[in-house]
Write a protein that holds these residues in place. Structure first.
Motif, PDB file in Angstrom:
ATOM      1  N   GLU A 455       0.446  -1.180  -0.130  1.00  0.00           N
ATOM      2  CA  GLU A 455       0.141   0.088  -0.158  1.00  0.00           C
ATOM      3  C   GLU A 455       0.883   1.317   0.474  1.00  0.00           C
ATOM      4  OE1 GLU A 455      -1.615   1.716   3.843  1.00  0.00           O
ATOM      5  OE2 GLU A 455      -1.543  -0.206   4.619  1.00  0.00           O
ATOM      6  N   TYR A 456       1.799   1.033   0.589  1.00  0.00           N
ATOM      7  CA  TYR A 456       2.936   2.351   0.508  1.00  0.00           C
ATOM      8  C   TYR A 456       3.581   2.654  -0.545  1.00  0.00           C
ATOM      9  CZ  TYR A 456       7.564   5.087   0.981  1.00  0.00           C
ATOM     10  OH  TYR A 456       8.260   6.221   0.653  1.00  0.00           O
ATOM     11  N   ASN A 457       3.496   1.678  -1.717  1.00  0.00           N
ATOM     12  CA  ASN A 457       4.067   1.929  -2.973  1.00  0.00           C
ATOM     13  C   ASN A 457       3.248   2.223  -3.822  1.00  0.00           C
ATOM     14  OD1 ASN A 457       6.942   0.784  -3.110  1.00  0.00           O
ATOM     15  ND2 ASN A 457       6.738  -0.888  -2.193  1.00  0.00           N
ATOM     16  N   SER A 458       1.734   1.600  -4.075  1.00  0.00           N
ATOM     17  CA  SER A 458       0.911   2.144  -4.754  1.00  0.00           C
ATOM     18  C   SER A 458       0.678   3.294  -4.062  1.00  0.00           C
ATOM     19  CB  SER A 458      -0.585   1.184  -4.048  1.00  0.00           C
ATOM     20  OG  SER A 458      -1.384   1.793  -4.806  1.00  0.00           O
ATOM     21  N   LEU A 459      -0.002   4.115  -2.591  1.00  0.00           N
ATOM     22  CA  LEU A 459       0.159   5.090  -2.322  1.00  0.00           C
ATOM     23  C   LEU A 459       0.845   6.157  -3.338  1.00  0.00           C
ATOM     24  CD1 LEU A 459      -1.514   7.300  -1.281  1.00  0.00           C
ATOM     25  CD2 LEU A 459       0.241   7.238   0.547  1.00  0.00           C
ATOM     26  N   MET A 460       1.979   6.000  -3.020  1.00  0.00           N
ATOM     27  CA  MET A 460       3.172   7.012  -3.645  1.00  0.00           C
ATOM     28  C   MET A 460       3.519   6.999  -5.540  1.00  0.00           C
ATOM     29  SD  MET A 460       5.394   8.555  -1.036  1.00  0.00           S
ATOM     30  CE  MET A 460       3.678   7.496  -0.266  1.00  0.00           C
ATOM     31  N   LYS A 461       2.745   5.809  -6.101  1.00  0.00           N
ATOM     32  CA  LYS A 461       2.946   5.515  -7.092  1.00  0.00           C
ATOM     33  C   LYS A 461       1.548   6.973  -7.624  1.00  0.00           C
ATOM     34  CE  LYS A 461       2.089   2.893 -11.228  1.00  0.00           C
ATOM     35  NZ  LYS A 461       1.695   4.025 -12.053  1.00  0.00           N
ATOM     36  N   PHE A 462       0.845   6.427  -7.281  1.00  0.00           N
ATOM     37  CA  PHE A 462      -0.534   7.460  -7.198  1.00  0.00           C
ATOM     38  C   PHE A 462      -0.051   9.432  -7.095  1.00  0.00           C
ATOM     39  CE2 PHE A 462      -3.744  10.380  -5.465  1.00  0.00           C
ATOM     40  CZ  PHE A 462      -4.398  10.066  -6.848  1.00  0.00           C
ATOM     41  N   LEU A 463       0.952   8.965  -6.176  1.00  0.00           N
ATOM     42  CA  LEU A 463       1.291  11.189  -5.340  1.00  0.00           C
ATOM     43  C   LEU A 463       1.984  11.010  -6.740  1.00  0.00           C
ATOM     44  CD1 LEU A 463       1.406  10.571  -1.895  1.00  0.00           C
ATOM     45  CD2 LEU A 463      -0.134  11.660  -3.141  1.00  0.00           C
ATOM     46  N   THR A 464       2.725  10.213  -7.435  1.00  0.00           N
ATOM     47  CA  THR A 464       3.639  10.762  -8.417  1.00  0.00           C
ATOM     48  C   THR A 464       3.672  10.658  -9.235  1.00  0.00           C
ATOM     49  OG1 THR A 464       5.687   9.000  -7.328  1.00  0.00           O
ATOM     50  CG2 THR A 464       6.230   9.232 -10.048  1.00  0.00           C
ATOM     51  N   ASP A 465       1.997  10.034  -9.874  1.00  0.00           N
ATOM     52  CA  ASP A 465       1.101  10.193 -11.359  1.00  0.00           C
ATOM     53  C   ASP A 465       0.450  11.201 -11.359  1.00  0.00           C
ATOM     54  OD1 ASP A 465       2.725   8.055 -11.602  1.00  0.00           O
ATOM     55  OD2 ASP A 465       1.044   6.550 -11.290  1.00  0.00           O
ATOM     56  N   THR A 466      -0.133  11.991 -10.250  1.00  0.00           N
ATOM     57  CA  THR A 466      -1.076  12.527  -9.766  1.00  0.00           C
ATOM     58  C   THR A 466      -0.282  13.879  -9.767  1.00  0.00           C
ATOM     59  OG1 THR A 466      -2.188  12.244  -7.856  1.00  0.00           O
ATOM     60  CG2 THR A 466      -2.877  11.038  -9.970  1.00  0.00           C
ATOM     61  N   GLU A 467       0.982  14.276  -8.774  1.00  0.00           N
ATOM     62  CA  GLU A 467       1.888  15.148  -7.937  1.00  0.00           C
ATOM     63  C   GLU A 467       0.660  15.609  -6.801  1.00  0.00           C
ATOM     64  OE1 GLU A 467       4.524  17.667 -10.500  1.00  0.00           O
ATOM     65  OE2 GLU A 467       4.625  16.847 -11.899  1.00  0.00           O
ATOM     66  N   MET A 468      -0.335  14.899  -6.950  1.00  0.00           N
ATOM     67  CA  MET A 468      -1.166  15.965  -5.943  1.00  0.00           C
ATOM     68  C   MET A 468      -0.564  15.988  -4.535  1.00  0.00           C
ATOM     69  SD  MET A 468      -4.937  13.815  -6.846  1.00  0.00           S
ATOM     70  CE  MET A 468      -5.891  14.579  -5.921  1.00  0.00           C
ATOM     71  N   ASN A 469      -0.997  16.572  -3.899  1.00  0.00           N
ATOM     72  CA  ASN A 469      -0.862  16.263  -1.971  1.00  0.00           C
ATOM     73  C   ASN A 469      -2.151  15.754  -1.117  1.00  0.00           C
ATOM     74  OD1 ASN A 469      -2.018  18.622  -0.959  1.00  0.00           O
ATOM     75  ND2 ASN A 469      -0.961  19.129  -1.526  1.00  0.00           N
TER      76      ASN A 469
END
Length: 576
Positions: A455-469
């Protein structure tokens, strides 16, 4: 606009009537009055049988500085003897709604003005009134009817004297500064054809202004002011095209703006429109337009790239001619860097283990291409300014969280001196798991998440792809949040930090009124261990802000007055 409303407007636009002798006299008298030292250049039609409009006039705010028109105004001129007056307010019946329907329907960058001349053929009794066809005024007209009553206030009158004409010109300045023709479309739908038409118009206008600034560099602020007026329309239209590309239909501003934040390559549109909305309600002071243009210049490059890559539309080909006041040494150095980047293999590589925060990003432009000089600060409790590195990239990174990077070292030679520079190959968001666990601790939740969790890697991937906070995530609409949460945790075996996100959304989203919401929301923007450490209670101050939060009571002043108080351990405002 819905189809029924469009049909009603078209019905009004398609009507026509013969011009009356009063209208001809009104045009003649108006042309004789509106000639204040070259500031208003009229081009009216006195025998046009089509009532949609009666021509236009060019407005030049200060002919002594520049005779280039600041704005064209579409006009209709009506002459009449029939009106009534009550307590200084004149009521006039506009028998054809063709002109306001034309302004409401047409996608035009030119504001509309209705001139009404009372007694246009009676010497000594002629009076001129005007109405700006603003979106709010258009909304007061019932287009289901065939006519409308226009109320003319004393301040709407233009008298045949210098003082009144000067006041009218000042009001035109205000119209020019605040007129955003797309305001009427904010809650309506904009078609692809309309968006393309607006983009073409605005980009051509911006290119013309950039050409003129190269001949008159001292007018950079004035010309920047003109360019900025059109940026809202351009940004909005590009947002519409982006939403169409993603498969959406019946797109309004809210939808287009919202979907742009989920892709890092279009996140700039989300931020751009947010800044331009502020400009829409604040008129920049002298000197501010120039600084704003320098800030938004980078967004124009993004728009140019987007339109070329996704729609094969070439616009703003002279963008690099806009003067940036770069000294020759910087220009020479950046040209060398750009050449090295062009020769470097930018194939993504495995990122390094060190984490960095973005300290500063400086865009630079060489031969029509955009590059970035990115200063990175090593993340950690004991990192200092001596732990900074600089990398060069064609990628822009806007995330505020810590990142991990991959880079290639290359050699550069300037003035016979050789140096090593770092060329960015790849990057990803990599929040220290300790920060996530401390955030959970603030909420009185226990987590032991680490970088090996799926789940950590999945969350980091989402934040990387979207650059959302995470603050943007918890503030999403219910439907959007469910989709985002499912995309992150739908295939993971654990939901440890997922429960933290759900808790944050439930208690500390923008609608929250709980004590501690400002501190929590600040933390979500700045997930840095040095900040989190100070906000937790310690042996010297173990009092908590509330029973629900494990946050030091020193945050209480910040919670009461967040705009003028310091967060615990921070100095955000200076003492007076």
């Amino acid at each position: 606009m819905n189809s029924k409303y469009i049909e009603i407007l078209k019905k009004h636009i398609s009507t026509h009537t013969d011009r009356s002798s009063e209208d001809r006299s009104a045009v003649s008298y108006l042309e004789s009055v509106l000639n204040p030292e070259g500031r208003i250049n009229t081009s009216f039609a006195s025998d046009d049988k089509w009532p949609n409009h009666d021509g236009m006039f060019e407005y030049v705010s200060n002919p002594s500085i520049s005779k280039r028109p600041e704005q064209n105004f579409v006009v209709q001129v009506k002459g009449t003897h029939n009106c009534s007056e009550n307590n200084g307010v004149i009521s006039y019946c506009l028998k054809s709604l063709a002109f306001p329907a034309y302004i409401a329907y047409e996608v035009t960058a030119d504001p509309g003005i209705l001139f009404i001349v009372l007694n246009p053929d009676i010497r000594g009794e002629k009076r001129i009134f005007w109405k700006y066809m603003s979106p709010s005024f258009i909304k007061t007209i019932n287009f289901d009817q065939s006519s409308a009553t226009i109320k003319l206030q004393p301040e709407d009158e233009i008298k045949d004297n210098d003082e009144s004409i000067e006041l009218f010109c000042k009001k035109l300045d205000q119209v020019v500064d605040t007129h955003l023709f797309l305001k009427k479309l904010e809650n309506e739908y904009l078609t692809k054809e309309e968006a393309l038409k607006i983009i073409d118009y605005r980009c051509e206008e911006i290119s013309m202004e950039i050409d003129s600034i190269s001949d008159n560099p001292e007018l950079r602020d004035t010309i920047s002011r003109k360019i900025i007026r059109g940026l809202y329309d351009l940004c909005y239209s590009v947002l519409i095209l982006n939403a169409i590309k993603l498969g959406y239909t019946d797109i309004n501003q809210k939808l287009a703006w919202e979907v742009s934040q989920f892709k890092s390559e279009t996140k700039y549109l989300y931020n751009f429109l947010k800044g331009l909305k502020y400009i829409g309600i604040r008129i920049p002071k002298e000197g501010q337009s120039e600084r704003l243009m320098l800030k938004y210049y980078n967004y124009l490059w993004e728009i140019r790239r987007f339109l070329k890559e996704d729609f094969d539309i070439e616009v703003l080909d002279n963008l690099s001619k806009f003067p940036l006041s770069m000294d020759t040494l910087d220009a020479e150095y950046y040209e060398l860097v750009a050449g090295i980047i062009a020769k470097t293999d930018l194939t993504p590589r495995n990122v390094r283990t060190s984490r960095y925060y973005i300290q500063k990003i400086v865009p630079f432009f060489v031969d029509g291409e955009r590059y970035f000089e990115i200063t990175l600060q090593l993340a950690g409790l004991y990192a200092t300014k001596y732990n900074r590195i600089t990398v060069y990239s064609k990628q822009n990174i806007t995330i505020g969280y810590s990142i991990q990077i991959a880079y290639t070292e290359a050699e550069i030679e300037l003035w016979g001196i050789k140096n090593k520079i770092k060329i960015l190959n790849d990057w990803k968001v990599a929040i220290d798991p300790a920060c996530l666990n401390k955030l959970a601790k603030m909420l009185k939740l226990h987590t032991t998440i680490n970088r090996n969790y799926g789940e950590y890697n999945s969350l980091m991937k989402f934040l990387t792809d979207t650059e959302m906070n995470l603050l943007q995530v918890i503030n999403l609409s219910e439907e959007r949040f469910k989709r985002v949460y499912e995309s992150i945790y739908g295939s993971t075996n654990t939901h440890v930090f997922g429960n933290v996100i759900l808790n944050l959304r439930k208690n500390y989203a923008k609608s929250s009124d709980k004590l501690g919401k400002y501190t929590i929301r600040y933390v979500l923007l700045n997930l840095r261990e040095e900040i989190l450490e100070v906000l937790l209670p310690n042996q010297y101050n173990n009092r908590c802000l509330s029973d629900e939060l494990n946050i030091t009571s020193k945050c209480y002043p910040f919670e009461q007055k967040p705009f003028i108080s310091n967060l615990a351990g921070k100095k955000q405002v200076k003492a007076t």
